[in-house]
Design a protein around this motif. Structure first.
Motif, PDB file in Angstrom:
ATOM      1  N   ASN A 154       0.788  -0.913  -0.017  1.00  0.00           N
ATOM      2  CA  ASN A 154       0.085  -0.594   0.066  1.00  0.00           C
ATOM      3  C   ASN A 154       0.977   1.398  -0.064  1.00  0.00           C
ATOM      4  OD1 ASN A 154      -2.339  -1.702   0.088  1.00  0.00           O
ATOM      5  ND2 ASN A 154      -2.342  -1.233   2.004  1.00  0.00           N
ATOM      6  N   ASN A 155       0.236   2.568  -0.322  1.00  0.00           N
ATOM      7  CA  ASN A 155       1.106   3.593  -0.277  1.00  0.00           C
ATOM      8  C   ASN A 155       2.192   2.848  -1.647  1.00  0.00           C
ATOM      9  OD1 ASN A 155       1.894   6.190  -0.687  1.00  0.00           O
ATOM     10  ND2 ASN A 155       2.267   6.025   1.157  1.00  0.00           N
ATOM     11  N   LEU A 156       2.232   2.379  -2.927  1.00  0.00           N
ATOM     12  CA  LEU A 156       3.481   1.914  -3.315  1.00  0.00           C
ATOM     13  C   LEU A 156       4.161   2.766  -3.757  1.00  0.00           C
ATOM     14  CD1 LEU A 156       5.096  -1.029  -4.065  1.00  0.00           C
ATOM     15  CD2 LEU A 156       3.779  -0.640  -6.470  1.00  0.00           C
ATOM     16  N   THR A 157       4.177   4.249  -4.335  1.00  0.00           N
ATOM     17  CA  THR A 157       4.910   5.378  -4.575  1.00  0.00           C
ATOM     18  C   THR A 157       5.365   6.092  -3.261  1.00  0.00           C
ATOM     19  OG1 THR A 157       2.866   6.927  -4.280  1.00  0.00           O
ATOM     20  CG2 THR A 157       3.904   5.903  -6.593  1.00  0.00           C
ATOM     21  N   GLY A 158       5.224   6.144  -2.716  1.00  0.00           N
ATOM     22  CA  GLY A 158       6.176   6.293  -0.354  1.00  0.00           C
ATOM     23  C   GLY A 158       5.331   8.214  -0.941  1.00  0.00           C
ATOM     24  N   THR A 159       4.134   7.989  -1.028  1.00  0.00           N
ATOM     25  CA  THR A 159       3.785   9.824  -1.075  1.00  0.00           C
ATOM     26  C   THR A 159       3.531   9.919   0.415  1.00  0.00           C
ATOM     27  OG1 THR A 159       1.797   9.425  -2.943  1.00  0.00           O
ATOM     28  CG2 THR A 159       1.497  11.203  -1.583  1.00  0.00           C
ATOM     29  N   ARG A 160       3.843  11.074   0.709  1.00  0.00           N
ATOM     30  CA  ARG A 160       3.846  11.788   2.296  1.00  0.00           C
ATOM     31  C   ARG A 160       2.518  12.827   2.544  1.00  0.00           C
ATOM     32  NH1 ARG A 160       8.182  11.514   5.542  1.00  0.00           N
ATOM     33  NH2 ARG A 160      10.013  11.403   4.900  1.00  0.00           N
ATOM     34  N   TYR A 161       1.559  12.533   3.159  1.00  0.00           N
ATOM     35  CA  TYR A 161       0.293  12.868   2.990  1.00  0.00           C
ATOM     36  C   TYR A 161      -0.380  12.744   4.579  1.00  0.00           C
ATOM     37  CZ  TYR A 161      -2.174   8.107   2.911  1.00  0.00           C
ATOM     38  OH  TYR A 161      -2.735   6.417   3.040  1.00  0.00           O
ATOM     39  N   GLN A 162      -1.131  12.923   4.758  1.00  0.00           N
ATOM     40  CA  GLN A 162      -2.290  13.250   5.317  1.00  0.00           C
ATOM     41  C   GLN A 162      -3.679  13.408   5.000  1.00  0.00           C
ATOM     42  OE1 GLN A 162      -0.626  15.891   8.316  1.00  0.00           O
ATOM     43  NE2 GLN A 162       1.304  16.518   7.525  1.00  0.00           N
ATOM     44  N   GLU A 163      -4.522  12.970   6.153  1.00  0.00           N
ATOM     45  CA  GLU A 163      -6.150  12.671   5.464  1.00  0.00           C
ATOM     46  C   GLU A 163      -6.557  13.233   6.563  1.00  0.00           C
ATOM     47  OE1 GLU A 163      -7.615   8.677   5.618  1.00  0.00           O
ATOM     48  OE2 GLU A 163      -6.326   7.849   3.688  1.00  0.00           O
ATOM     49  N   ILE A 164      -6.002  13.883   8.067  1.00  0.00           N
ATOM     50  CA  ILE A 164      -6.372  14.655   8.924  1.00  0.00           C
ATOM     51  C   ILE A 164      -5.674  15.236   9.142  1.00  0.00           C
ATOM     52  CG2 ILE A 164      -7.468  15.100  11.122  1.00  0.00           C
ATOM     53  CD1 ILE A 164      -9.136  11.572  10.682  1.00  0.00           C
ATOM     54  N   GLN A 165      -5.708  16.398   9.763  1.00  0.00           N
ATOM     55  CA  GLN A 165      -3.974  17.525   9.195  1.00  0.00           C
ATOM     56  C   GLN A 165      -3.757  16.786  11.252  1.00  0.00           C
ATOM     57  OE1 GLN A 165      -1.925  20.031  11.677  1.00  0.00           O
ATOM     58  NE2 GLN A 165      -3.965  20.607  12.252  1.00  0.00           N
ATOM     59  N   VAL A 214     -13.536   8.900   3.758  1.00  0.00           N
ATOM     60  CA  VAL A 214     -12.607   8.062   4.563  1.00  0.00           C
ATOM     61  C   VAL A 214     -11.463   8.830   4.477  1.00  0.00           C
ATOM     62  CG1 VAL A 214     -12.665   6.004   5.712  1.00  0.00           C
ATOM     63  CG2 VAL A 214     -14.096   5.421   3.595  1.00  0.00           C
ATOM     64  N   LEU A 215     -11.919   9.146   6.103  1.00  0.00           N
ATOM     65  CA  LEU A 215     -10.743  10.352   6.648  1.00  0.00           C
ATOM     66  C   LEU A 215      -9.946   9.747   7.621  1.00  0.00           C
ATOM     67  CD1 LEU A 215     -12.068  14.009   5.483  1.00  0.00           C
ATOM     68  CD2 LEU A 215     -10.732  12.427   4.246  1.00  0.00           C
ATOM     69  N   ARG A 216      -8.783   9.330   7.498  1.00  0.00           N
ATOM     70  CA  ARG A 216      -8.430   8.902   8.865  1.00  0.00           C
ATOM     71  C   ARG A 216      -7.207   8.936   9.435  1.00  0.00           C
ATOM     72  NH1 ARG A 216      -6.664   3.745   4.935  1.00  0.00           N
ATOM     73  NH2 ARG A 216      -5.765   5.084   4.315  1.00  0.00           N
ATOM     74  N   GLY A 217      -7.017   8.322  11.186  1.00  0.00           N
ATOM     75  CA  GLY A 217      -6.088   8.963  11.524  1.00  0.00           C
ATOM     76  C   GLY A 217      -4.707   7.996  12.233  1.00  0.00           C
ATOM     77  N   ASN A 218      -5.166   6.845  10.910  1.00  0.00           N
ATOM     78  CA  ASN A 218      -4.342   5.903  11.327  1.00  0.00           C
ATOM     79  C   ASN A 218      -4.576   5.077   9.753  1.00  0.00           C
ATOM     80  OD1 ASN A 218      -2.835   3.307  12.310  1.00  0.00           O
ATOM     81  ND2 ASN A 218      -3.973   3.337  13.736  1.00  0.00           N
ATOM     82  N   ALA A 219      -3.763   5.359   9.589  1.00  0.00           N
ATOM     83  CA  ALA A 219      -3.416   3.892   7.952  1.00  0.00           C
ATOM     84  C   ALA A 219      -4.059   2.416   8.164  1.00  0.00           C
ATOM     85  CB  ALA A 219      -2.962   4.223   7.259  1.00  0.00           C
ATOM     86  N   LEU A 220      -3.534   1.708   9.655  1.00  0.00           N
ATOM     87  CA  LEU A 220      -3.185   0.937   9.551  1.00  0.00           C
ATOM     88  C   LEU A 220      -4.308  -0.206  10.392  1.00  0.00           C
ATOM     89  CD1 LEU A 220       0.289   0.914  11.329  1.00  0.00           C
ATOM     90  CD2 LEU A 220      -0.576   0.594   8.869  1.00  0.00           C
ATOM     91  N   MET A 221      -5.448   0.793  11.084  1.00  0.00           N
ATOM     92  CA  MET A 221      -6.321   0.620  11.792  1.00  0.00           C
ATOM     93  C   MET A 221      -7.614   0.881  11.840  1.00  0.00           C
ATOM     94  SD  MET A 221      -6.134  -3.045  14.709  1.00  0.00           S
ATOM     95  CE  MET A 221      -6.774  -2.878  15.171  1.00  0.00           C
ATOM     96  N   ALA A 222      -9.035   1.277  11.546  1.00  0.00           N
ATOM     97  CA  ALA A 222     -10.060   1.358  11.737  1.00  0.00           C
ATOM     98  C   ALA A 222      -9.920   1.871  13.204  1.00  0.00           C
ATOM     99  CB  ALA A 222     -10.979   0.726  11.703  1.00  0.00           C
ATOM    100  N   SER A 223      -9.992   3.539  13.662  1.00  0.00           N
ATOM    101  CA  SER A 223      -9.698   4.106  14.802  1.00  0.00           C
ATOM    102  C   SER A 223     -11.006   4.851  14.479  1.00  0.00           C
ATOM    103  CB  SER A 223      -8.707   4.929  14.638  1.00  0.00           C
ATOM    104  OG  SER A 223      -7.439   4.224  13.856  1.00  0.00           O
TER     105      SER A 223
END
Lengths: 201, 483
Positions: free
Chosen positions: A173-184, B89-98
C-alpha cells in the motif's frame, strides 16, 4: 435556541450500458436549512472542549458523480470514478477555533481508479489509485492540506485441492511512498507491505 | 409550510395508488433474508459493476463481502468504504480503523448519514447527546453485504441527510447438511499489524441456521503511542418456524483498546525520532483535545460495545410483518490528560451510551399485481430511545411512523412515494451561545425540547431502454437535532 436542521435533497442520474463499458452520472443538490455546525472552544478553567453548536441559516451543497466500469469477465476489470463536491454557506459570527462538521475537510475533487487483471489461472493482479484534491483543515491557522495520490498494489492467488480453497494475497500500500495526511496532523505511513492467507472448506 | 408539505405528501402518495386488490405473489428479486432492503424494486434495471462484488443501481450501491477485493486487509467497514466512489474516509491511522475517523457521503459525515445493522441504526449517543459512530468497532466478520443509499430519499431509514450505510449480517442457512461452511484467515503487515479470523455458517435439520465468528486485529501503530487492538465476536441463531416465519436472535461484541497519539515535537526533549512528528493536530471526535504526553501513565481508551438483536418475520396476508427489537450498549473507559489550572492532569473517565428500539413494519403489501401494474405498500413504526445512563438515560425519545408506496408500470417505470413523521423529545444541553454568555462557557444540561414534523420523499426510476436507466428523486430530510 438551536433549531432542527432540515434539508430538501434533489438528485437525478443515469446509468448507461455499452457492454462491456458501463457509465454512471449523477447530479445532486441539497438545500439545508439551519445547518447545525459545531465550533470547538476550550472552556476556561476546565481544559475541556466545549461544544459551541449553532445554526448556519443556509448551506447549499451540490456535486457530480461520474463513474465508468469496464468488465471483460475473467480477464480484466477496470473502474474510474470522479466526484466533485462543493457548497455555499452563509457566514456566521459564531465560528470559533475549529469546525467539526462543515464539509470543508472533504476534498472538492476525488478520483478513484481500479484495475484488476488475470495474470494466469486463479491469479489476479489489482491496482487501486486514489487522488484527493487540496482541502481545508479544522483549525484556520493551520492552512490547507495538500492534494495527494496513493497507489495500492496487490496480487491474489487461489489454490484448490480436494474440497478446500486456499487464497494467498500479498500487497503493497502507498507503493510510491507519498507523504500525506487525511486529517491534519495525522501523518500516514509511506509504503506498507503485508500478506493475508485464508481458507474455506 | 409544514402543513403544505404534509398535504402535498399525502396527495402524491394517494395519487400513486391505483385501485387496490389483494395478491399473493412475492417479488422474485427480493431475498426474504434481506430484511432491511427497500420495498419492491424494478425486476430488471441497468446496473454498473465497477469493482468485484460491487453493484450500483439507480438507488443504491450493494457490496457483497464474499466477492469484494482490494489490495490490503478487508477487516473493517472503513476498509471497504474507502474504495467506493463518492465516499470519503478520513483516517487518523492507515493501519486500522480508529475511533476518531470520519466517513462522509457527499461531504456529510456521521453526524448526518445513518449507519445501520439489519436496518436499525447504530449511531449512538455520546458527549451529552452528540451522536457518533465508532468505526473501530465495525468489523466485517459477520457481514453478508453492505447497502449504501446516497441521499435521504428513502423514508424507510430515519434521520438520513446525506445517506444510509446498512450492514446486512449473515444469518446461517436452512439446510439438512450437518457440515458447516468454515472460513479461516490471517494476515500480517508493516508496523506489526496482524489479524486472525474464523467463522462458521450452517444449519441443523432445516430448523435452525447459525453463524458465528471471532477475530482479533492488532497494530503497533505508525504514530507514537497509537497502538490498537480489537477483539470481536458475533453470531446468532435463525429459527425457521411454521408458516414460513423466521426468528433471528443475534449478538455482537467488540472490545477495542486504543492508544491516543502522544505529542512528538522535535523541539521538545522527549522527542522520539523513530516516530513521525505529531504536533497540534486537528481535533477528532472521541480523541481528547488536550495534548497527550508520552510515557507512563499511557493515554488510551478501552471500549466494550454490545449489540443485541431479535428479528421476527412472518408472512401475513398480502405482505410480510416484521418486528425488530434491538439494543446497543457502549462502555468507554478513557484515560487521558486534560488541562487543569494550566497543568496537564491525568484523568480517568467512564462513560456509557445505550440505544434501545423497536422497529415494527408491515412491508411489501401487495395491493395490486397485474402484468401492466404492480403496487406495494409498506407501513411501519420506529421507536428509539438513546441515552447515557445513569446520568441521563433518555437524551432522545423518538417515535416515528412512516408509509411508503411503490407503483410499477409496464415493468419499466417505478414511482416511489413516502412520508415519515417524527416526534422527538430531547433532554440535551445548552451550548455556550444558547446560554447568552459573552465569553466561552461550558455547556449546561437540562435543555428540554420537543420537535415534530412530516418529511416526504419521491423517486422515479425509469428503465428507458434495455441498457439505459434514469432516475430522479426529491425528498425532505431531518437531522436528529442534537443536542
Amino acid at each position: 435556541m438551536l433549531r432542527p436542521e432540515t434539508a430538501w435533497e434533489y438528485e437525478t442520474g443515469i446509468i448507461q450500458n455499452f457492454k462491456p463499458l458501463t457509465l454512471r452520472g449523477t447530479f445532486y443538490f441539497y438545500d439545508i436549512k439551519d445547518f447545525m455546525n459545531d465550533s470547538g472552544i476550550m472552556a476556561p478553567g476546565t481544559g475541556l472542549a466545549s461544544d459551541c453548536l449553532y445554526n448556519i441559516p443556509s448551506v447549499k451543497m451540490y456535486g457530480v458523480e461520474l463513474e465508468a466500469a469496464l468488465d471483460f469477465r475473467n480477464r480484466f476489470r477496470g473502474m474510474v470514478s470522479y466526484n466533485y463536491m462543493n457548497f455555499d454557506a452563509t457566514e456566521s459570527s459564531f465560528q470559533q477555533e475549529w469546525s467539526y462538521y462543515l464539509p470543508l475537510i472533504c476534498p472538492k475533487h476525488k478520483v478513484k481508479l481500479m484495475g484488476r487483471v488475470r495474470t494466469w489461472e486463479d491469479g489476479w493482479l489489482q491496482a487501486n489509485v486514489r487522488f484527493l484534491s487540496a482541502r481545508s483543515v479544522q483549525k484556520k491557522e493551520e492552512g490547507r492540506l495538500g492534494a495527494f495520490a496513493t497507489l495500492d498494489l496487490g496480487f491474489e492467488q487461489k489454490f484448490r485441492f480436494w474440497q478446500q480453497e486456499l487464497t494467498l494475497n500479498v500487497f503493497a500500500n502507498n507503493l510510491t511512498g507519498t507523504r500525506y495526511q487525511e486529517i491534519q496532523g495525522y501523518h500516514m505511513p509511506r509504503q506498507t507491505y503485508g500478506f493475508t492467507i485464508g481458507t474455506k472448506f | 409550510m409544514t402543513r403544505r408539505v404534509f398535504i402535498l405528501s399525502l396527495c402524491l402518495i394517494f395519487l400513486a395508488f391505483p385501485p387496490a386488490v389483494g395478491a399473493e405473489i412475492t417479488p422474485e428479486n427480493q431475498d426474504p433474508k434481506e430484511q432491511s432492503s427497500e420495498a419492491f424494486r424494478l425486476e430488471e434495471i441497468t446496473v454498473i459493476a465497477p469493482q468485484p462484488g460491487v453493484e450500483i443501481s439507480t438507488d443504491r450501491t450493494i457490496i457483497r463481502m464474499d466477492q469484494f477485493k482490494k489490495p490490503g486487509y478487508v477487516r473493517t467497514l472503513e476498509d471497504v468504504l474507502q474504495e467506493i466512489g463518492g465516499i470519503d474516509v478520513l483516517r487518523g491511522n492507515a493501519l486500522m480503523a480508529s475511533p476518531g475517523d470520519e466517513v462522509a457521503i457527499r461531504g456529510l459525515s456521521e453526524g448526518r448519514l445513518v449507519v445501520e445493522i439489519d436496518g436499525r441504526r447504530i449511531n449512538h449517543t455520546g458527549q451529552m447527546g452528540r451522536y457518533i459512530v465508532d468505526w473501530s468497532t465495525l468489523n466485517v466478520d459477520d457481514i453478508e453485504k453492505v447497502e449504501i443509499i446516497r441521499g435521504g430519499h428513502s423514508v424507510l431509514h430515519p434521520f438520513a441527510i446525506g445517506g444510509v450505510i446498512n450492514i446486512i449480517t449473515k444469518k446461517g442457512k436452512k439446510t439438512d447438511k450437518l457440515k458447516p461452511d468454515v472460513n479461516i484467515s490471517s494476515g500480517y503487515s508493516s508496523f506489526n499489524t496482524y489479524f486472525n479470523q474464523g467463522s462458521v455458517d450452517g444449519g441443523i435439520a432445516n430448523l435452525v441456521g447459525y453463524h458465528f465468528s471471532a477475530s482479533r486485529q492488532s497494530t503497533d501503530g505508525y504514530l507514537r503511542n497509537n497502538f490498537q487492538w480489537n477483539n470481536n465476536f458475533a453470531g446468532g441463531l435463525q429459527f425457521f418456524l411454521p408458516f414460513e416465519a423466521n426468528l433471528w436472535l443475534g449478538a455482537r461484541y467488540s472490545k477495542v483498546n486504543y492508544g491516543f497519539p502522544v505529542i512528538n515535537d522535535p523541539s521538545r526533549p522527549d522527542f522520539d525520532p523513530s516516530y513521525p512528528p505529531f504536533v497540534d493536530p486537528d481535533a477528532l471526535r472521541h480523541i481528547p483535545t488536550a495534548i497527550q504526553l508520552p510515557g507512563q501513565p499511557i493515554p488510551q481508551w478501552n471500549k466494550n460495545t454490545y449489540y443485541l438483536d431479535a428479528i421476527l418475520t412472518v408472512p401475513v396476508g398480502p405482505g410480510t410483518a416484521k418486528v425488530h427489537a434491538y439494543t446497543t450498549d457502549g462502555r468507554r473507559d478513557i484515560h487521558f490528560y486534560r488541562v487543569r489550572a494550566g497543568r496537564n492532569v491525568f484523568t480517568n473517565v467512564d462513560t456509557r451510551d445505550v440505544t434501545k428500539g423497536i422497529l415494527a413494519e408491515y412491508r411489501d403489501i401487495a395491493l395490486l399485481e397485474r402484468d401492466y401494474c404492480k403496487n406495494y405498500l409498506t407501513v411501519g413504526f420506529d421507536y428509539q430511545l438513546l441515552g447515557m445512563p445513569p446520568q441521563n438515560p433518555t437524551i432522545y425519545l423518538v417515535k416515528s411512523p412512516y408509509l411508503q408506496n411503490v407503483v410499477q408500470l409496464w415493468n419499466w417505470l417505478n414511482f416511489t412515494a413516502g412520508v415519515r413523521y417524527y416526534n422527538i423529545e430531547m433532554d440535551t444541553y445548552y451550548s455556550w451561545i444558547e446560554q447568552g454568555k459573552p465569553a466561552p462557557a461550558f455547556p449546561t444540561g437540562g435543555k428540554k425540547q420537543r420537535e415534530s414534523n412530516w418529511f416526504p420523499s419521491f423517486k422515479l426510476d425509469v428503465q428507458a431502454t434495455p441498457d439505459t436507466a434514469l432516475y430522479a428523486a426529491v425528498s425532505r430530510s431531518l437531522r436528529l437535532p442534537c443536542p
